[in-house]
Design a protein around this motif. Structure first.
Motif, PDB file in Angstrom:
ATOM      1  N   PRO A  12      27.309 -23.628  34.909  1.00 58.39           N
ATOM      2  CA  PRO A  12      27.442 -23.501  33.459  1.00 58.39           C
ATOM      3  C   PRO A  12      26.145 -23.849  32.755  1.00 58.39           C
ATOM      4  O   PRO A  12      25.426 -24.768  33.148  1.00 58.39           O
ATOM      5  N   ALA A  13      25.840 -23.094  31.698  1.00 58.57           N
ATOM      6  CA  ALA A  13      24.584 -23.304  30.977  1.00 58.57           C
ATOM      7  C   ALA A  13      24.471 -24.724  30.442  1.00 58.57           C
ATOM      8  O   ALA A  13      23.374 -25.287  30.377  1.00 58.57           O
ATOM      9  N   GLU A  14      25.620 -25.325  30.096  1.00 60.98           N
ATOM     10  CA  GLU A  14      25.558 -26.670  29.535  1.00 60.98           C
ATOM     11  C   GLU A  14      25.159 -27.716  30.570  1.00 60.98           C
ATOM     12  O   GLU A  14      24.775 -28.834  30.220  1.00 60.98           O
ATOM     13  N   GLU A  15      25.231 -27.370  31.870  1.00 58.42           N
ATOM     14  CA  GLU A  15      24.846 -28.322  32.909  1.00 58.42           C
ATOM     15  C   GLU A  15      23.340 -28.321  33.168  1.00 58.42           C
ATOM     16  O   GLU A  15      22.821 -29.235  33.803  1.00 58.42           O
ATOM     17  N   ILE A  16      22.643 -27.292  32.706  1.00 57.80           N
ATOM     18  CA  ILE A  16      21.212 -27.186  32.994  1.00 57.80           C
ATOM     19  C   ILE A  16      20.421 -28.332  32.370  1.00 57.80           C
ATOM     20  O   ILE A  16      19.586 -28.944  33.051  1.00 57.80           O
ATOM     21  N   PRO A  17      20.629 -28.677  31.080  1.00 59.00           N
ATOM     22  CA  PRO A  17      19.889 -29.830  30.543  1.00 59.00           C
ATOM     23  C   PRO A  17      20.137 -31.106  31.335  1.00 59.00           C
ATOM     24  O   PRO A  17      19.216 -31.906  31.534  1.00 59.00           O
ATOM     25  N   GLY A  18      21.367 -31.287  31.810  1.00 58.74           N
ATOM     26  CA  GLY A  18      21.660 -32.471  32.609  1.00 58.74           C
ATOM     27  C   GLY A  18      20.889 -32.483  33.917  1.00 58.74           C
ATOM     28  O   GLY A  18      20.424 -33.541  34.361  1.00 58.74           O
ATOM     29  N   PHE A  19      20.748 -31.315  34.536  1.00 61.74           N
ATOM     30  CA  PHE A  19      19.965 -31.229  35.771  1.00 61.74           C
ATOM     31  C   PHE A  19      18.512 -31.600  35.504  1.00 61.74           C
ATOM     32  O   PHE A  19      17.906 -32.374  36.256  1.00 61.74           O
ATOM     33  N   ASP A  21      17.326 -33.365  32.998  1.00 57.93           N
ATOM     34  CA  ASP A  21      17.246 -34.790  32.641  1.00 57.93           C
ATOM     35  C   ASP A  21      17.237 -35.658  33.897  1.00 57.93           C
ATOM     36  O   ASP A  21      16.465 -36.620  33.997  1.00 57.93           O
ATOM     37  N   ALA A  22      18.103 -35.325  34.851  1.00 55.54           N
ATOM     38  CA  ALA A  22      18.181 -36.114  36.082  1.00 55.54           C
ATOM     39  C   ALA A  22      16.883 -36.011  36.878  1.00 55.54           C
ATOM     40  O   ALA A  22      16.402 -37.007  37.443  1.00 55.54           O
ATOM     41  N   PHE A  23      16.307 -34.812  36.922  1.00 54.20           N
ATOM     42  CA  PHE A  23      15.041 -34.630  37.640  1.00 54.20           C
ATOM     43  C   PHE A  23      13.949 -35.495  37.016  1.00 54.20           C
ATOM     44  O   PHE A  23      13.216 -36.203  37.717  1.00 54.20           O
ATOM     45  N   LEU A  24      13.843 -35.445  35.690  1.00 56.12           N
ATOM     46  CA  LEU A  24      12.781 -36.190  35.007  1.00 56.12           C
ATOM     47  C   LEU A  24      13.061 -37.687  34.978  1.00 56.12           C
ATOM     48  O   LEU A  24      12.143 -38.489  34.808  1.00 56.12           O
ATOM     49  N   CYS A  25      14.312 -38.060  35.162  1.00 58.36           N
ATOM     50  CA  CYS A  25      14.634 -39.486  35.288  1.00 58.36           C
ATOM     51  C   CYS A  25      14.162 -40.012  36.642  1.00 58.36           C
ATOM     52  O   CYS A  25      13.604 -41.103  36.738  1.00 58.36           O
ATOM     53  N   ASP A  26      14.384 -39.209  37.690  1.00 67.29           N
ATOM     54  CA  ASP A  26      13.947 -39.614  39.028  1.00 67.29           C
ATOM     55  C   ASP A  26      12.428 -39.533  39.179  1.00 67.29           C
ATOM     56  O   ASP A  26      11.838 -40.285  39.962  1.00 67.29           O
ATOM     57  N   PHE A  27      11.816 -38.609  38.440  1.00 60.88           N
ATOM     58  CA  PHE A  27      10.356 -38.436  38.488  1.00 60.88           C
ATOM     59  C   PHE A  27       9.835 -38.469  37.052  1.00 60.88           C
ATOM     60  O   PHE A  27       9.584 -37.426  36.445  1.00 60.88           O
TER      61      PHE A  27
END
Length: 440
Positions: A12-19, A21-27
């Motif tokens: 779902p398109a709404e999950e993309i920002p969450g993905f 965000d999680a990437f930039l949180c880890d890095f």
């Protein structure tokens, strides 16, 4: 990218920002020079021609492992790699190895630009970080939409062999991975069965589809693009094999679905079949040394075909065409065959597999095995490849076994197809009457 799990290409398109965000949180920041990248390229150097495929495969595999759906992962990988390729890569240049200077083949003395793999891996990760940071603010539309409702069941085992030499590729978002913007949707699937080591199979699983995307004939003649891609990948790997003293080879089969047309290409005895309304449709004839036309081709080149435990080229290889096998060229050809078929919407699924499966499971039994599984699972098809692999093992296969089932319609709809007649080969398409011995 090699995928290990059954998958559907939807996010779902709404999950993309969450993905993101999680990437930039880890890095939270780009990697500093002293911090290692969370991924690693095989080997120490890459040729300039290998960079795009290797880095795209690296990025897509990493993003998929973090849960990115194919459209998003493919779009991110493409953007990061394409940005890097637009820069000056001379800072990564390394001098050719001593083994190249000692090569007696005059044709191989043409200069080959080799680049530092470790430095490229580090820099490409930082490019990916920059793209994720940019897209956190605005995600392009190409990364949002699913390319198609692909349901793919995939399973592979080492079996009793000492090493796993098979590789497979599942690219439902082919266009996004290469930034193709024409109106034809494309999906690509492949199985490669290595021998004498895994290097050739791994190489083909990275570079065949990359070379397909580079072919100018892709929009107008996809089958030719597939053949040319196999040939170019073979040439590239032979250069690498001579530089690095590699002796492995690989058979391979791939399927490119472009719009409403299926295009396939193959080298050796890996195979793809189509099941349509419960019936097996034979699409290809595998390359084996005992085929009369293959035997004549090999003998015309000065080679021979002999029977030991099975038919072999020059007393060694049990396949007559493959990528690699540098010491058996030109007898073992790198020239692929291809075929095309219009899809009507009545097709059930494609099955791609190596000889570890097809040597013990006849074509005409596949549809019945799949149908039985779907009945037991009430239309659930995600684990069907695992059951097919188990069936091959129970029937005595000792080889590596790889099976990929690409459903062309909802497997629940296949329950409506009666078991009566399932597995029959349509008239005009014949099956061999005798089973083929297992090969190595």
């Amino acid at each position: 990218m090699a995928s290990e799990a059954p998958q559907q290409s939807s996010q779902p398109a709404e999950e993309i920002p969450g993905f993101l965000d999680a990437f930039l949180c880890d890095f939270p920041a780009p990697l500093s020079p002293e911090n290692p990248a969370p991924w690693k390229l095989p080997g120490t150097v890459l040729s300039q021609e290998e960079v795009e495929g290797e880095l795209a495969d690296l990025a897509l595999g990493f993003l998929s492992s973090r849960g990115a759906a194919p459209p998003l992962g493919s779009s991110l990988a493409h953007e990061a790699v394409s940005q890097l390729l637009q820069t000056d890569l001379s800072e990564f240049r390394k001098l050719p190895g001593q083994e190249e200077e000692e090569d007696d083949d005059e044709e191989e003395k043409a200069p080959v630009t080799l680049l530092d793999a470790k430095g490229l891996a580090h820099t490409s990760f930082n490019r990916l970080w920059e793209v994720c940071s940019q897209w956190q603010k605005q995600v392009p539309s190409t990364a949002r939409g699913p390319p198609g409702p692909w349901l793919v069941s995939m399973h592979a085992i080492r079996n009793t062999r000492r090493k796993m030499e098979d590789r497979h590729v599942c690219l439902p978002a082919f266009n996004q991975l290469f930034g193709l913007s024409d109106p034809t949707d494309r999906a690509y699937f492949a199985v490669f069965d290595g021998h004498g080591g895994v290097d050739a199979a791994r190489y083909a699983a990275v570079h065949v589809h990359t070379n397909v995307a580079r072919q100018p004939e892709l929009p107008t003649d996809p089958a030719r693009a597939l053949r040319e891609a196999f040939q170019r990948t073979d040439e590239m790997f032979l250069g690498k094999a001579k530089r690095e003293r590699l002796q492995s080879g690989t058979t391979g089969v791939c399927a490119l679905i472009a719009g409403k047309t299926l295009h396939i290409a193959w080298l050796g005895d890996s195979q793809v079949i189509l099941v349509q309304q419960g019936q097996v449709v034979k699409l290809m004839e595998p390359h084996r040394p005992e085929r009369q036309d293959e035997k004549e081709r090999i003998e015309a080149l000065g080679g021979f075909v002999s029977h030991m435990d099975c038919w072999r080229v020059n007393g060694t290889l049990a396949v007559s065409r493959a990528i690699g096998d540098v010491f058996q060229k030109p007898y073992v050809s790198g020239e692929a065959d291809s075929a095309s078929r219009e899809l009507t919407g009545s097709e059930d699924y494609l099955l791609l597999a190596c000889d570890g499966f097809f040597d013990v499971v006849p074509h005409q039994e596949v549809a019945g095995l799949v149908q039985s599984h779907l009945v037991r699972q009430q239309g659930g098809g995600l684990q069907v490849a695992e059951e097919l692999v188990a069936a091959a093992r129970e029937r005595g296969s000792h080889d590596n076994i790889t099976v990929m089932v690409v459903f062309l319609r909802d497997p629940r709809d296949l329950l409506k197809v009666g078991a009566q007649g399932a597995g029959d080969v349509p008239s005009g398409l014949s099956e061999p009457e005798t089973s083929t011995p297992q090969r190595s």
